[in-house]
Design a protein around this motif. Structure first.
Motif, PDB file in Angstrom:
ATOM      1  N   LEU A  58     -13.005   2.382  52.301  1.00 31.45           N
ATOM      2  CA  LEU A  58     -13.895   2.788  51.215  1.00 31.45           C
ATOM      3  C   LEU A  58     -15.274   2.155  51.360  1.00 31.45           C
ATOM      4  CD1 LEU A  58     -11.712   2.577  47.981  1.00 31.45           C
ATOM      5  CD2 LEU A  58     -12.515   4.645  49.138  1.00 31.45           C
ATOM      6  N   ASP A  59     -16.292   2.950  51.167  1.00 28.26           N
ATOM      7  CA  ASP A  59     -17.661   2.442  51.129  1.00 28.26           C
ATOM      8  C   ASP A  59     -17.956   2.128  49.663  1.00 28.26           C
ATOM      9  OD1 ASP A  59     -20.428   2.066  51.023  1.00 28.26           O
ATOM     10  OD2 ASP A  59     -20.798   3.548  52.613  1.00 28.26           O
ATOM     11  N   ALA A  60     -17.632   0.900  49.260  1.00 28.80           N
ATOM     12  CA  ALA A  60     -17.703   0.505  47.852  1.00 28.80           C
ATOM     13  C   ALA A  60     -19.118   0.656  47.281  1.00 28.80           C
ATOM     14  CB  ALA A  60     -17.210  -0.928  47.686  1.00 28.80           C
ATOM     15  N   ASP A  61     -20.120   0.322  48.052  1.00 30.71           N
ATOM     16  CA  ASP A  61     -21.502   0.451  47.582  1.00 30.71           C
ATOM     17  C   ASP A  61     -21.848   1.911  47.322  1.00 30.71           C
ATOM     18  OD1 ASP A  61     -21.943  -2.302  47.785  1.00 30.71           O
ATOM     19  OD2 ASP A  61     -22.666  -2.135  49.850  1.00 30.71           O
ATOM     20  N   LEU A  62     -21.475   2.768  48.243  1.00 29.83           N
ATOM     21  CA  LEU A  62     -21.767   4.190  48.120  1.00 29.83           C
ATOM     22  C   LEU A  62     -21.047   4.802  46.927  1.00 29.83           C
ATOM     23  CD1 LEU A  62     -23.056   6.764  49.346  1.00 29.83           C
ATOM     24  CD2 LEU A  62     -20.963   7.003  50.724  1.00 29.83           C
TER      25      LEU A  62
ATOM     26  N   ASN B 198      -6.810   4.628  45.576  1.00 31.01           N
ATOM     27  CA  ASN B 198      -8.108   5.243  45.888  1.00 31.01           C
ATOM     28  C   ASN B 198      -7.995   6.169  47.088  1.00 31.01           C
ATOM     29  OD1 ASN B 198     -10.002   3.531  44.069  1.00 31.01           O
ATOM     30  ND2 ASN B 198      -8.613   2.093  45.033  1.00 31.01           N
ATOM     31  N   PHE B 199      -8.701   7.288  47.003  1.00 27.24           N
ATOM     32  CA  PHE B 199      -8.719   8.273  48.073  1.00 27.24           C
ATOM     33  C   PHE B 199     -10.156   8.456  48.534  1.00 27.24           C
ATOM     34  CE2 PHE B 199      -4.961   9.101  45.673  1.00 27.24           C
ATOM     35  CZ  PHE B 199      -4.034   9.599  46.573  1.00 27.24           C
ATOM     36  N   GLY B 200     -10.373   8.300  49.815  1.00 30.79           N
ATOM     37  CA  GLY B 200     -11.675   8.567  50.398  1.00 30.79           C
ATOM     38  C   GLY B 200     -11.570   9.751  51.334  1.00 30.79           C
ATOM     39  N   LEU B 201     -12.572  10.597  51.321  1.00 30.92           N
ATOM     40  CA  LEU B 201     -12.661  11.718  52.254  1.00 30.92           C
ATOM     41  C   LEU B 201     -13.850  11.444  53.159  1.00 30.92           C
ATOM     42  CD1 LEU B 201     -11.322  14.442  52.915  1.00 30.92           C
ATOM     43  CD2 LEU B 201     -13.050  15.526  51.465  1.00 30.92           C
ATOM     44  N   TYR B 202     -13.615  11.508  54.478  1.00 41.03           N
ATOM     45  CA  TYR B 202     -14.607  11.086  55.457  1.00 41.03           C
ATOM     46  C   TYR B 202     -14.926  12.214  56.423  1.00 41.03           C
ATOM     47  CZ  TYR B 202     -12.989   6.706  53.565  1.00 41.03           C
ATOM     48  OH  TYR B 202     -12.654   5.709  52.689  1.00 41.03           O
ATOM     49  N   ASP B 203     -16.196  12.342  56.765  1.00 40.14           N
ATOM     50  CA  ASP B 203     -16.625  13.276  57.799  1.00 40.14           C
ATOM     51  C   ASP B 203     -16.079  12.773  59.131  1.00 40.14           C
ATOM     52  OD1 ASP B 203     -18.667  13.929  60.065  1.00 40.14           O
ATOM     53  OD2 ASP B 203     -19.123  15.383  58.470  1.00 40.14           O
ATOM     54  N   THR B 204     -15.317  13.599  59.810  1.00 45.33           N
ATOM     55  CA  THR B 204     -14.666  13.178  61.055  1.00 45.33           C
ATOM     56  C   THR B 204     -15.682  12.804  62.124  1.00 45.33           C
ATOM     57  OG1 THR B 204     -12.799  14.607  60.560  1.00 45.33           O
ATOM     58  CG2 THR B 204     -12.995  13.859  62.821  1.00 45.33           C
ATOM     59  N   GLU B 205     -16.752  13.552  62.211  1.00 45.62           N
ATOM     60  CA  GLU B 205     -17.749  13.316  63.264  1.00 45.62           C
ATOM     61  C   GLU B 205     -18.526  12.013  63.050  1.00 45.62           C
ATOM     62  OE1 GLU B 205     -21.686  15.600  64.777  1.00 45.62           O
ATOM     63  OE2 GLU B 205     -19.865  16.815  64.588  1.00 45.62           O
ATOM     64  N   SER B 206     -19.035  11.812  61.847  1.00 47.48           N
ATOM     65  CA  SER B 206     -19.874  10.630  61.594  1.00 47.48           C
ATOM     66  C   SER B 206     -19.085   9.440  61.063  1.00 47.48           C
ATOM     67  CB  SER B 206     -20.968  10.984  60.583  1.00 47.48           C
ATOM     68  OG  SER B 206     -20.396  11.194  59.297  1.00 47.48           O
ATOM     69  N   GLY B 207     -17.925   9.702  60.479  1.00 54.78           N
ATOM     70  CA  GLY B 207     -17.139   8.645  59.861  1.00 54.78           C
ATOM     71  C   GLY B 207     -17.603   8.295  58.456  1.00 54.78           C
ATOM     72  N   ARG B 208     -18.677   8.921  57.994  1.00 51.36           N
ATOM     73  CA  ARG B 208     -19.231   8.629  56.673  1.00 51.36           C
ATOM     74  C   ARG B 208     -18.353   9.184  55.566  1.00 51.36           C
ATOM     75  NH1 ARG B 208     -24.521  10.644  55.456  1.00 51.36           N
ATOM     76  NH2 ARG B 208     -24.299   9.250  53.699  1.00 51.36           N
ATOM     77  N   GLN B 209     -18.253   8.442  54.482  1.00 50.31           N
ATOM     78  CA  GLN B 209     -17.504   8.901  53.326  1.00 50.31           C
ATOM     79  C   GLN B 209     -18.298   9.984  52.609  1.00 50.31           C
ATOM     80  OE1 GLN B 209     -15.964   5.793  50.871  1.00 50.31           O
ATOM     81  NE2 GLN B 209     -15.175   7.210  49.335  1.00 50.31           N
ATOM     82  N   VAL B 210     -17.619  11.079  52.236  1.00 48.08           N
ATOM     83  CA  VAL B 210     -18.294  12.196  51.576  1.00 48.08           C
ATOM     84  C   VAL B 210     -17.699  12.529  50.213  1.00 48.08           C
ATOM     85  CG1 VAL B 210     -19.027  13.192  53.775  1.00 48.08           C
ATOM     86  CG2 VAL B 210     -16.901  13.976  52.714  1.00 48.08           C
TER      87      VAL B 210
END
Length: 150
Positions: free
Chosen positions: A18-22, A51-63
């Protein structure tokens, strides 16, 4: 689950990812139900939840993000569902909530509840419906948020 909507994305319940700040920024600045939520309150809520995070597979960024308060046996409350603005309109919200429900199915829960002001259509696609007997439900507001405009 609508796997097609999740093409290019990865779902995880790993709290380390999880990107807690984001997530705090999304919720405290762009989610009507959590505007101005203090960071310490947010962190305590996350720590006590699934908690559930969904992440862009290519960049790894949480979306996207969703949080569930549950006893893993009889009841769950789905809350703080958020899809980042850049990734909206792709069916990710529906796919995320469907994945959450699928994840909780083995628990044998009696019900999963949620509250929404404007996303009824997203949840209805998955099978959520209004309360059959709303007069049976009550709430104890320990902090009075004032009138809720639904």
């Amino acid at each position: 689950m609508n796997d097609h909507a999740l093409d290019g994305y990865h779902l995880s319940t790993d709290p380390v990812r999880l990107d807690a700040d984001l997530v705090h920024r999304w919720l405290s600045t762009d989610a009507y139900w959590a505007l101005d939520r203090p960071r310490d309150l947010h962190d305590r809520a996350v720590a006590g939840s699934l908690n559930f995070g969904l992440y862009d597979t290519e960049s790894g960024r949480q979306v996207a993000y969703a949080r569930v308060v549950t006893d893993h046996a009889t009841f769950a409350w789905l809350c703080d569902v958020y899809v980042c603005r850049d990734h909206r309109g792709k069916g990710l919200g529906t796919a995320l909530v469907e994945a959450v429900a699928d994840h909780l199915t083995p628990c044998g829960l009696t019900r999963i509840t949620l509250a929404t002001k404007d996303a009824h259509g997203v949840y209805e696609k998955i099978g959520f419906r209004g309360l059959v007997a709303p007069k049976q439900w009550m709430t104890l507001g320990l902090v009075d948020p004032g009138p809720i405009n639904l």
